[in-house]
Design a protein around this motif. Structure first.
Motif, PDB file in Angstrom:
ATOM      1  N   MET A  66      -3.867  13.823  -0.786  1.00 43.04           N
ATOM      2  CA  MET A  66      -5.047  13.878  -1.747  1.00 43.04           C
ATOM      3  C   MET A  66      -5.289  12.321  -2.006  1.00 43.04           C
ATOM      4  SD  MET A  66      -6.394  15.544  -5.025  1.00 43.04           S
ATOM      5  CE  MET A  66      -5.090  16.023  -5.489  1.00 43.04           C
ATOM      6  N   VAL A  67      -6.369  11.707  -1.911  1.00 42.21           N
ATOM      7  CA  VAL A  67      -6.431  10.118  -2.403  1.00 42.21           C
ATOM      8  C   VAL A  67      -7.520   9.976  -3.115  1.00 42.21           C
ATOM      9  CG1 VAL A  67      -5.611   9.500   0.001  1.00 42.21           C
ATOM     10  CG2 VAL A  67      -8.071   9.855  -0.286  1.00 42.21           C
ATOM     11  N   TYR A  68      -7.553   8.811  -3.692  1.00 40.69           N
ATOM     12  CA  TYR A  68      -8.490   8.517  -4.685  1.00 40.69           C
ATOM     13  C   TYR A  68      -9.009   7.158  -4.418  1.00 40.69           C
ATOM     14  CZ  TYR A  68      -4.376   6.652  -7.156  1.00 40.69           C
ATOM     15  OH  TYR A  68      -3.214   5.894  -7.373  1.00 40.69           O
ATOM     16  N   ASP A  69      -9.932   6.695  -4.939  1.00 39.03           N
ATOM     17  CA  ASP A  69     -10.529   5.305  -4.976  1.00 39.03           C
ATOM     18  C   ASP A  69      -9.724   4.131  -5.232  1.00 39.03           C
ATOM     19  OD1 ASP A  69     -12.702   3.268  -4.142  1.00 39.03           O
ATOM     20  OD2 ASP A  69     -13.272   3.329  -6.057  1.00 39.03           O
ATOM     21  N   LYS A  70      -9.356   3.225  -4.288  1.00 39.48           N
ATOM     22  CA  LYS A  70      -8.576   2.142  -4.668  1.00 39.48           C
ATOM     23  C   LYS A  70      -6.937   2.522  -4.410  1.00 39.48           C
ATOM     24  CE  LYS A  70     -11.946  -0.527  -7.013  1.00 39.48           C
ATOM     25  NZ  LYS A  70     -12.788   0.284  -7.397  1.00 39.48           N
ATOM     26  N   GLN A  71      -6.711   3.924  -3.883  1.00 38.12           N
ATOM     27  CA  GLN A  71      -5.170   4.214  -3.814  1.00 38.12           C
ATOM     28  C   GLN A  71      -4.653   3.353  -2.782  1.00 38.12           C
ATOM     29  OE1 GLN A  71      -4.682   8.395  -2.902  1.00 38.12           O
ATOM     30  NE2 GLN A  71      -2.538   7.978  -3.248  1.00 38.12           N
ATOM     31  N   THR A  72      -3.533   2.983  -3.109  1.00 42.44           N
ATOM     32  CA  THR A  72      -2.669   2.311  -1.934  1.00 42.44           C
ATOM     33  C   THR A  72      -1.809   2.954  -1.103  1.00 42.44           C
ATOM     34  OG1 THR A  72      -1.103   1.714  -3.459  1.00 42.44           O
ATOM     35  CG2 THR A  72      -2.709  -0.113  -3.261  1.00 42.44           C
ATOM     36  N   LEU A  73      -1.687   2.567   0.352  1.00 41.36           N
ATOM     37  CA  LEU A  73      -0.774   3.293   1.143  1.00 41.36           C
ATOM     38  C   LEU A  73       0.360   2.434   1.424  1.00 41.36           C
ATOM     39  CD1 LEU A  73      -1.046   5.557   3.166  1.00 41.36           C
ATOM     40  CD2 LEU A  73      -1.796   4.115   4.868  1.00 41.36           C
ATOM     41  N   TYR A  74       1.719   3.045   1.354  1.00 41.91           N
ATOM     42  CA  TYR A  74       2.888   2.054   1.387  1.00 41.91           C
ATOM     43  C   TYR A  74       3.709   2.501   2.772  1.00 41.91           C
ATOM     44  CZ  TYR A  74       2.151   0.388  -3.128  1.00 41.91           C
ATOM     45  OH  TYR A  74       1.625  -0.153  -4.230  1.00 41.91           O
ATOM     46  N   LYS A  75       4.540   1.856   3.127  1.00 44.72           N
ATOM     47  CA  LYS A  75       5.432   2.269   4.450  1.00 44.72           C
ATOM     48  C   LYS A  75       6.159   3.506   4.564  1.00 44.72           C
ATOM     49  CE  LYS A  75       6.279  -1.970   6.789  1.00 44.72           C
ATOM     50  NZ  LYS A  75       7.410  -2.637   7.620  1.00 44.72           N
ATOM     51  N   TRP A  76       6.487   4.082   3.315  1.00 47.73           N
ATOM     52  CA  TRP A  76       7.153   5.565   3.057  1.00 47.73           C
ATOM     53  C   TRP A  76       6.034   6.483   3.334  1.00 47.73           C
ATOM     54  CZ3 TRP A  76       7.760   2.139  -0.874  1.00 47.73           C
ATOM     55  CH2 TRP A  76       6.742   2.076  -1.897  1.00 47.73           C
ATOM     56  N   HIS A  77       4.702   6.262   3.134  1.00 49.61           N
ATOM     57  CA  HIS A  77       3.905   7.000   3.546  1.00 49.61           C
ATOM     58  C   HIS A  77       3.329   7.069   5.043  1.00 49.61           C
ATOM     59  CE1 HIS A  77       1.947   6.085  -0.549  1.00 49.61           C
ATOM     60  NE2 HIS A  77       2.591   7.342  -1.008  1.00 49.61           N
ATOM     61  N   VAL A  78       3.526   5.886   5.431  1.00 49.50           N
ATOM     62  CA  VAL A  78       3.350   5.966   7.170  1.00 49.50           C
ATOM     63  C   VAL A  78       4.493   6.235   7.913  1.00 49.50           C
ATOM     64  CG1 VAL A  78       3.278   4.032   8.948  1.00 49.50           C
ATOM     65  CG2 VAL A  78       1.831   3.835   6.747  1.00 49.50           C
TER      66      VAL A  78
ATOM     67  N   PRO B 160       1.885  -3.137  -0.344  1.00 50.08           N
ATOM     68  CA  PRO B 160       1.057  -2.258   0.417  1.00 50.08           C
ATOM     69  C   PRO B 160       0.686  -2.506   1.610  1.00 50.08           C
ATOM     70  CG  PRO B 160       0.319  -2.831  -1.764  1.00 50.08           C
ATOM     71  CD  PRO B 160       1.412  -3.579  -1.416  1.00 50.08           C
ATOM     72  N   VAL B 161       0.435  -1.224   2.566  1.00 53.41           N
ATOM     73  CA  VAL B 161      -0.083  -1.483   4.030  1.00 53.41           C
ATOM     74  C   VAL B 161      -1.316  -1.185   4.142  1.00 53.41           C
ATOM     75  CG1 VAL B 161       2.451  -1.348   4.878  1.00 53.41           C
ATOM     76  CG2 VAL B 161       1.180   0.725   4.675  1.00 53.41           C
ATOM     77  N   GLY B 162      -2.089  -0.469   3.188  1.00 50.87           N
ATOM     78  CA  GLY B 162      -3.418   0.001   3.410  1.00 50.87           C
ATOM     79  C   GLY B 162      -4.014   0.425   2.001  1.00 50.87           C
ATOM     80  N   ASP B 163      -5.173   0.619   2.044  1.00 45.95           N
ATOM     81  CA  ASP B 163      -5.783   1.224   0.879  1.00 45.95           C
ATOM     82  C   ASP B 163      -6.966   1.905   1.021  1.00 45.95           C
ATOM     83  OD1 ASP B 163      -7.744  -1.193   0.347  1.00 45.95           O
ATOM     84  OD2 ASP B 163      -5.834  -2.085   0.422  1.00 45.95           O
ATOM     85  N   PHE B 164      -7.238   2.943   0.414  1.00 44.29           N
ATOM     86  CA  PHE B 164      -8.350   3.835   0.488  1.00 44.29           C
ATOM     87  C   PHE B 164      -9.451   3.535  -0.575  1.00 44.29           C
ATOM     88  CE2 PHE B 164      -4.624   6.366   1.565  1.00 44.29           C
ATOM     89  CZ  PHE B 164      -5.228   6.719   2.752  1.00 44.29           C
ATOM     90  N   HIS B 165     -10.786   3.622  -0.046  1.00 41.27           N
ATOM     91  CA  HIS B 165     -11.871   3.286  -1.025  1.00 41.27           C
ATOM     92  C   HIS B 165     -13.017   4.006  -0.778  1.00 41.27           C
ATOM     93  CE1 HIS B 165     -10.179  -0.791  -2.060  1.00 41.27           C
ATOM     94  NE2 HIS B 165      -9.807  -0.721  -1.222  1.00 41.27           N
ATOM     95  N   PHE B 166     -13.830   4.443  -1.834  1.00 36.77           N
ATOM     96  CA  PHE B 166     -15.017   4.925  -1.569  1.00 36.77           C
ATOM     97  C   PHE B 166     -16.060   4.079  -1.625  1.00 36.77           C
ATOM     98  CE2 PHE B 166     -18.580   7.740  -3.240  1.00 36.77           C
ATOM     99  CZ  PHE B 166     -18.760   8.750  -2.217  1.00 36.77           C
TER     100      PHE B 166
ATOM    101  N   VAL C  42     -13.058  17.321   0.764  1.00 42.22           N
ATOM    102  CA  VAL C  42     -13.353  18.498  -0.110  1.00 42.22           C
ATOM    103  C   VAL C  42     -14.465  17.963  -1.161  1.00 42.22           C
ATOM    104  CG1 VAL C  42     -12.422  20.095  -1.937  1.00 42.22           C
ATOM    105  CG2 VAL C  42     -11.111  19.540  -0.006  1.00 42.22           C
ATOM    106  N   ASN C  43     -15.377  18.752  -1.406  1.00 41.72           N
ATOM    107  CA  ASN C  43     -16.667  18.536  -2.418  1.00 41.72           C
ATOM    108  C   ASN C  43     -16.248  19.208  -3.658  1.00 41.72           C
ATOM    109  OD1 ASN C  43     -18.043  16.656  -0.699  1.00 41.72           O
ATOM    110  ND2 ASN C  43     -19.177  18.286   0.142  1.00 41.72           N
ATOM    111  N   ASN C  44     -16.353  18.495  -4.786  1.00 40.03           N
ATOM    112  CA  ASN C  44     -16.163  19.165  -6.144  1.00 40.03           C
ATOM    113  C   ASN C  44     -17.499  19.342  -6.698  1.00 40.03           C
ATOM    114  OD1 ASN C  44     -13.490  18.651  -5.455  1.00 40.03           O
ATOM    115  ND2 ASN C  44     -12.941  17.443  -7.035  1.00 40.03           N
TER     116      ASN C  44
END
Length: 92
Positions: free
Chosen positions: A1-13, A30-36, A90-92
């Motif tokens: 599950m992700v949220y706006d501006k959440q970062t992705l790190y090497k341990w996620h990859v 951080p190696v990446g980030d999620f955005h809406f 998933v839509n809430n």
């Protein structure tokens, strides 16, 4: 599950990297980030050398992004232990 501006790190990859007291300073960046953005979810590649959109068989270069759509397959790394994500919206 992700949220706006959440970062992705090497341990996620990569499943062989674990965040702990021995994690290097380089691996803590951080190696990446999620955005809406503009009504769409995206993943921006900040530092991944081998991020691939498997649906389009296309490499996502550093600084580029991939739109997250239902059932999209994204390979986070081609290295041994690299993870494949399959997007579920998933839509809430």
């Amino acid at each position: 599950m992700v949220y706006d501006k959440q970062t992705l790190y090497k341990w996620h990859v990569n499943r062989f990297i674990t965040p702990n007291e021995k994690t290097s300073d380089e691996d803590k960046k951080p190696v990446g980030d999620f955005h809406f953005f503009n009504g769409k979810w995206i993943l921006i590649n900040r530092r991944l050398d081998s991020l691939y959109d498997k649906d389009l068989d296309k490499k996502i270069e550093i600084g580029q992004y991939v739109e997250l759509t239902e059932d999209k397959k994204i390979l986070l790394s081609t290295e041994d232990g690299g993870r494949l994500i399959i997007v579920q919206l998933v839509n809430n």
